[in-house]
Design an enzyme around this catalytic site. Structure first.
Site, PDB file in Angstrom:
ATOM      1  N   ILE A  37       0.924  -3.924  -8.997  1.00 34.14           N
ATOM      2  CA  ILE A  37       0.929  -3.281  -7.684  1.00 34.14           C
ATOM      3  C   ILE A  37       1.978  -3.936  -6.797  1.00 34.14           C
ATOM      4  CG2 ILE A  37      -0.916  -4.789  -6.854  1.00 34.14           C
ATOM      5  CD1 ILE A  37      -1.830  -2.414  -5.043  1.00 34.14           C
ATOM      6  N   GLY A  66      -2.947  -6.470   4.002  1.00 33.40           N
ATOM      7  CA  GLY A  66      -4.036  -6.950   4.844  1.00 33.40           C
ATOM      8  C   GLY A  66      -4.857  -5.848   5.490  1.00 33.40           C
ATOM      9  N   LYS A  67      -4.686  -4.610   5.044  1.00 33.92           N
ATOM     10  CA  LYS A  67      -5.415  -3.474   5.628  1.00 33.92           C
ATOM     11  C   LYS A  67      -6.409  -2.849   4.655  1.00 33.92           C
ATOM     12  CE  LYS A  67      -1.461  -2.230   8.503  1.00 33.92           C
ATOM     13  NZ  LYS A  67      -0.488  -1.176   8.829  1.00 33.92           N
ATOM     14  N   TYR A 108      -8.286  -7.876  -5.871  1.00 35.05           N
ATOM     15  CA  TYR A 108      -8.562  -7.444  -7.243  1.00 35.05           C
ATOM     16  C   TYR A 108     -10.056  -7.548  -7.560  1.00 35.05           C
ATOM     17  CZ  TYR A 108      -3.489  -7.792  -7.954  1.00 35.05           C
ATOM     18  OH  TYR A 108      -2.128  -7.652  -7.864  1.00 35.05           O
ATOM     19  N   GLU A 109     -10.685  -8.620  -7.110  1.00 38.59           N
ATOM     20  CA  GLU A 109     -12.130  -8.777  -7.348  1.00 38.59           C
ATOM     21  C   GLU A 109     -12.921  -7.674  -6.637  1.00 38.59           C
ATOM     22  OE1 GLU A 109     -12.413 -13.594  -8.121  1.00 38.59           O
ATOM     23  OE2 GLU A 109     -12.617 -12.842  -6.061  1.00 38.59           O
TER      24      GLU A 109
END
Length: 183
Positions: free
Chosen positions: A91, A99-100, A138-139
């Site tokens: 990505i 950060g959104k 990702y988590e």
């Protein structure tokens, strides 16, 4: 838009956006996050997009849908290995779009697409261990840390580990934007 949720959509990877993709790729924070040390010329990037558009990889432009009209904010890629029905995930988000929650949303949509359309059984990625914001995103999207490559990368000039994370179809938590479209 091919796949979407309330905030984010995935649409076609587009040759007319090559300069925009290139600008995002030259962002110093992105170069640090990928562990790459050198920028690329626009000419080289323009030559490369033709091969990417013809290739077997699955690429999407990520769109921010929050403001009404879709705005391109990144690229996501699946690099499939059809012989084992797995794919590597990559990505890239525009600096102004980080950060959104768009990275998490786009990642969830790609997992959804990969598991429900492409019928992959596992999707994996590598991320530099000090990139804590990316690991968290990702988590949240459904990936789990499964190992590391010791001293495989560089973060701000220092050697660091690369984490290996994966997501498997059987554990994809949903909700699914794909299956919700079916009768």
């Amino acid at each position: 838009m091919w796949v979407r949720d309330n905030t984010c959509g995935l649409g076609p990877y587009r040759a007319d956006l090559v300069e925009t993709y290139w600008r995002w790729e030259q962002d110093p924070a992105l170069l640090v996050g990928y562990g790459r040390q050198q920028p690329e010329s626009l000419e080289a990037r323009t030559e490369g997009i033709a091969a990417q558009l013809r290739g077997d990889n699955i690429r999407f432009t990520v769109y921010d849908l929050a403001g009404g009209a879709p705005v391109p904010v990144g690229v996501v890629t699946l690099l499939p290995d059809p012989s084992v029905r797995t794919a590597e995930y990559v990505i890239m988000l525009a600096p102004e779009s980080r950060g959104k929650g768009l990275g998490t949303a786009a990642t969830r949509l790609v997992l959804d697409y990969g598991f429900h359309i492409t019928n992959l059984r596992m999707i994996w990625l590598k991320v530099l261990a000090p990139n804590v914001a990316a690991v968290r995103a990702y988590e949240k999207a459904g990936f789990r840390a499964v190992g590391s490559l010791r001293q495989a990368g560089y973060w701000l000039g220092r050697v660091c580990d690369e984490l290996i994370m994966d997501a498997i179809a059987d554990e994809f938590p949903g909700p699914s934007a794909i299956t919700s479209l079916l009768p």
